[in-house]
Write a protein that holds these residues in place. Sequence first.
Motif, PDB file in Angstrom:
ATOM      1  N   GLU A 142       0.814  -1.217   0.000  1.00  0.00           N
ATOM      2  CA  GLU A 142       0.000   0.000   0.000  1.00  0.00           C
ATOM      3  C   GLU A 142       0.851   1.273   0.000  1.00  0.00           C
ATOM      4  OE1 GLU A 142      -3.149   2.295  -0.548  1.00  0.00           O
ATOM      5  OE2 GLU A 142      -3.203   0.117  -0.630  1.00  0.00           O
ATOM      6  N   ARG A 178       2.013   1.860  -3.456  1.00  0.00           N
ATOM      7  CA  ARG A 178       0.887   2.345  -4.270  1.00  0.00           C
ATOM      8  C   ARG A 178       0.642   3.836  -4.033  1.00  0.00           C
ATOM      9  NH1 ARG A 178      -4.236  -1.544  -4.523  1.00  0.00           N
ATOM     10  NH2 ARG A 178      -4.379  -0.717  -6.608  1.00  0.00           N
ATOM     11  N   GLN A 179       0.729   4.260  -2.781  1.00  0.00           N
ATOM     12  CA  GLN A 179       0.537   5.671  -2.475  1.00  0.00           C
ATOM     13  C   GLN A 179       1.624   6.532  -3.114  1.00  0.00           C
ATOM     14  OE1 GLN A 179       0.108   6.098   1.784  1.00  0.00           O
ATOM     15  NE2 GLN A 179      -1.754   4.866   1.831  1.00  0.00           N
ATOM     16  N   LYS A 194       1.217   9.465  -6.024  1.00  0.00           N
ATOM     17  CA  LYS A 194       1.734  10.838  -5.892  1.00  0.00           C
ATOM     18  C   LYS A 194       2.476  11.266  -7.145  1.00  0.00           C
ATOM     19  CE  LYS A 194       2.183  10.874  -0.899  1.00  0.00           C
ATOM     20  NZ  LYS A 194       3.120  10.860   0.236  1.00  0.00           N
TER      21      LYS A 194
END
Length: 85
Positions: A76, A79-80, A84
């Motif tokens: 995760e 993924r963040q 961005k």
Amino acid sequence: MKKYMTIQEFSERTGIAKSALRFYETKKLLLSEERSSNGYRVYADSQIATVKLISTLRLADVSIQEIQNYLHEQDEMTRQEMMKT
């Protein structure tokens, strides 16, 4: 119990053309949940968010490869970071 939709219903519900859904499937971005007894693609309600994300990213000119990487990433935090950039 999951509600399954044909490609026509899924297209109408999401506003995404059937041809785009088929294209996403060829690129392994969105796979139909399964095939019906007559071989037609069927999709689940849970896939609506994914296909809308794919469509939005394509409108933002994100490449197919980058979308594939994002969708297949398990971490995760990664993924963040990807989102961005």
